[in-house]
Design a protein around this motif. Structure first.
Motif, short mmCIF file in Angstrom:
data_model
loop_
_atom_site.label_atom_id
_atom_site.label_comp_id
_atom_site.label_asym_id
_atom_site.label_seq_id
_atom_site.Cartn_x
_atom_site.Cartn_y
_atom_site.Cartn_z
N SER A 1 41.10 46.98 38.32
CA SER A 1 39.83 47.10 38.41
C SER A 1 38.94 46.31 39.29
N PHE A 2 39.83 45.43 39.96
CA PHE A 2 39.54 44.31 40.87
C PHE A 2 39.70 44.93 42.25
N ALA A 3 40.71 45.67 42.46
CA ALA A 3 40.81 46.28 44.03
C ALA A 3 41.88 47.33 43.79
N LEU B 1 55.36 40.62 29.55
CA LEU B 1 55.11 41.46 28.49
C LEU B 1 54.29 40.91 27.19
N TYR B 2 53.45 41.76 26.80
CA TYR B 2 52.64 41.80 25.43
C TYR B 2 53.59 42.75 24.51
N VAL B 3 54.18 41.93 23.54
CA VAL B 3 54.95 42.80 22.80
C VAL B 3 54.13 43.51 21.59
N GLY C 1 45.23 27.21 33.85
CA GLY C 1 44.06 26.97 33.21
C GLY C 1 43.17 26.16 34.14
N GLY C 2 42.11 26.76 34.81
CA GLY C 2 41.15 25.80 35.41
C GLY C 2 41.55 25.43 36.64
N ILE C 3 42.80 25.94 37.24
CA ILE C 3 43.31 25.42 38.48
C ILE C 3 42.47 26.08 39.68
N TYR C 4 41.66 25.79 40.27
CA TYR C 4 40.87 26.48 41.29
C TYR C 4 40.99 25.73 42.72
N ARG C 5 41.32 24.55 42.65
CA ARG C 5 41.19 23.72 43.87
C ARG C 5 42.53 23.23 44.41
N SER D 1 51.82 43.33 31.89
CA SER D 1 52.31 44.62 31.46
C SER D 1 51.10 45.55 31.08
N VAL D 2 50.03 45.01 31.19
CA VAL D 2 48.75 45.97 31.13
C VAL D 2 47.78 46.11 32.22
N SER D 3 48.65 46.28 33.50
CA SER D 3 48.21 46.43 34.90
C SER D 3 48.79 47.61 35.37
N HIS E 1 45.46 30.51 27.97
CA HIS E 1 44.88 31.99 28.57
C HIS E 1 43.69 31.94 29.20
N GLY E 2 43.68 30.72 30.10
CA GLY E 2 42.06 30.32 30.82
C GLY E 2 41.18 30.29 29.51
N GLY E 3 41.43 29.81 28.52
CA GLY E 3 40.30 29.75 27.43
C GLY E 3 39.92 31.16 26.88
C1 FMN Z 1 40.95 38.93 33.79
C2 FMN Z 1 42.12 38.24 32.94
C3 FMN Z 1 43.35 39.01 32.51
C4 FMN Z 1 44.09 38.49 32.25
N1 FMN Z 1 45.21 39.29 31.65
C5 FMN Z 1 46.55 38.68 31.19
C6 FMN Z 1 47.62 39.39 30.85
O1 FMN Z 1 47.57 40.75 31.13
N2 FMN Z 1 48.66 38.85 30.33
C7 FMN Z 1 48.52 37.36 30.27
O2 FMN Z 1 49.72 36.93 29.77
N3 FMN Z 1 47.67 36.59 30.54
C8 FMN Z 1 46.55 37.30 31.00
N4 FMN Z 1 45.34 36.42 31.44
C9 FMN Z 1 45.71 35.12 31.33
C10 FMN Z 1 46.12 34.46 32.84
O3 FMN Z 1 47.57 35.00 33.10
C11 FMN Z 1 46.06 33.00 32.80
O4 FMN Z 1 46.74 32.47 31.78
C12 FMN Z 1 44.77 32.56 33.06
O5 FMN Z 1 43.98 33.09 33.93
C13 FMN Z 1 44.72 31.04 33.57
O6 FMN Z 1 43.54 30.27 33.69
P1 FMN Z 1 42.79 30.49 34.97
O7 FMN Z 1 41.93 32.00 35.13
O8 FMN Z 1 41.61 29.65 34.77
O9 FMN Z 1 43.48 30.19 36.15
C14 FMN Z 1 44.42 36.91 32.12
C15 FMN Z 1 43.26 36.43 32.46
C16 FMN Z 1 42.23 36.75 33.31
C17 FMN Z 1 41.25 35.82 33.61
#
Ligand code: FMN
Length: 364
Positions: free
Chosen positions: A89-91, A134-136, A271-275, A113-115, A239-241
């Motif tokens: 959905s992004f590109a 994988l998501y089981v 998680g939050g690594i942007y710089r 696995s969901v892409s 999971h990036g919060g």
């Molecule tokens: C839009 C989006 C979709 C994601 N989908 C998955 C996924 O399919 N599987 C997974 O393990 N983590 C997924 N994640 C979590 C990321 O792998 C990762 O843990 C997280 O984005 C890290 O934090 P950051 O976005 O602050 O770098 C997703 C994150 C985002 C932002």
């Protein structure tokens, strides 16, 4: 979807701004959003922002090495492109576009696995280090089949994400009735995800030889239990919060896990690594490699594969600048003695790492 050829981006915030311009409100919110109050997401930033870097001077820093290593593979930066669902959905090209960028720049790509497209097509798009995540969402026979496909396609390692046992409430998506996430809780396959446990992980490890990462570890005891089962990679992540709200920031839980694992497995953190400074801090705290999720989303939305490569170049430049100004010549030299706790100077949030940016927020 409008992924223009990358203009000249000279700073990371320009890539974020281009991504915002190219994405609809819905997809932007899907990318940047977190669960419920987004407290965990903000804590990811707070945990990094409350660490200060120390500086030594009069060292010869005319040459600075930013490379890293994962499972014996050399990487141009100690970084993997984290798995992102629905990357298409992004590109155009989704996972294949990210893999091409990883190969061109020289980092690892972990495919969700969901892409789209298929794991075989993604594997064929680049000779980079690759891990399949994988998501089981079905039974053991299905899992075994997925491992067989990943091995046949040449993936270097496998990852199982374990922090989505229940699908979280992402209110930005729910408010807009965004189909990608808000109705997933009704799907049958999520029952498999909710019931996946240590016994099933033990069965997996006894059956498959491919190196395994467990993604979504936030506690020392769970990391130690992974080690007992012979897991090769501990992926520290919330999971990036986007899953459990009101959790701790990744950089806050990382040091204890690093100490407990004590070199017996590879450590990835995200998680939050942007710089570049964030990457340096994570490595100093003991991570072997960092994962970037939203940065990948910004790069790919800003300019497809070339946008991701440019994002990585700018990040590398920031890492090099940071190391040189700290007075060290490689990432191997940084450790906790080069860090200090320090008060926050700004309200932490997803975009607080980019103070020059002011992107329009969707209305709810
Ligand atoms: C839009 C989006 C979709 C994601 N989908 C998955 C996924 O399919 N599987 C997974 O393990 N983590 C997924 N994640 C979590 C990321 O792998 C990762 O843990 C997280 O984005 C890290 O934090 P950051 O976005 O602050 O770098 C997703 C994150 C985002 C932002």
């Amino acid at each position: 979807m409008r992924n223009e050829p990358p203009r000249e981006f000279y700073a990371l915030h320009e890539i974020v701004r281009a991504a915002r311009n190219n994405l609809s409100h819905q997809v932007w919110d899907y990318l940047v959003g977190g669960a419920e109050t987004e407290t965990t997401l903000k804590r990811n930033r707070a945990a990094l922002d409350s660490v200060a870097l120390r500086q030594r001077v009069l060292q010869d820093v005319s040459s600075v090495d930013c490379t890293g290593e994962l499972l014996g593979r050399r990487l141009r930066l100690p970084l993997l492109l984290a798995p992102i669902g629905s990357l298409e959905s992004f590109a155009e090209g989704g996972g294949a576009t990210a893999a091409r960028a990883a190969a061109e720049f020289g980092v690892c790509h972990m495919l969700s696995s969901v892409s789209q497209p298929s794991l075989e097509e993604v594997a064929a798009s680049g000779d980079n280090m690759k891990i399949f995540q994988l998501y089981v969402r079905s039974d053991d026979a299905w899992v075994d089949d997925m491992v067989g496909r990943a091995v046949a396609a040449g993936y270097d390692a496998f990852a199982i994400t374990v922090d989505v046992m229940h699908y979280s409430r992402r209110e930005r998506d729910i408010a807009k009735r965004f189909d990608k996430t808000w109705n997933r809780r009704s799907l049958d396959d999520l029952r498999f995800q909710a019931s996946f446990d240590w016994d099933r992980l033990a069965r997996f490890k006894s059956k498959h030889d491919i190196p395994l990462f467990i993604k979504g570890i936030a506690e020392v005891d769970d990391a130690l239990r992974c080690l007992e089962l012979g897991v090769e990679g501990i992926y520290v992540s919330n999971h990036g919060g986007r899953q459990l709200d009101h959790g701790l920031g990744s950089a806050d839980v990382l040091p204890d896990i690093v100490d407990a694992v004590d070199g017996r497995a590879a450590i990835v953190v995200d998680g939050g690594i942007y710089r570049g400074t964030d990457l340096v801090k994570a490595v100093a705290l003991g991570a072997d490699v960092v994962g970037v999720g939203r940065l990948l989303g910004f790069g790919i939305a800003a300019g497809g594969s070339a946008g991701v490569v440019r994002m990585l170049e700018l990040l590398e430049d920031e890492v090099q600048t940071c190391l040189g100004l700290m007075g060290v010549t490689s990432l191997a030299e940084v450790d906790r003695s080069m860090l200090r706790q320090a008060p926050l100077v700004a309200q932490p949030g997803l975009l607080s790492a980019f103070p020059l940016i002011n992107v329009p927020e969707p209305q709810y």
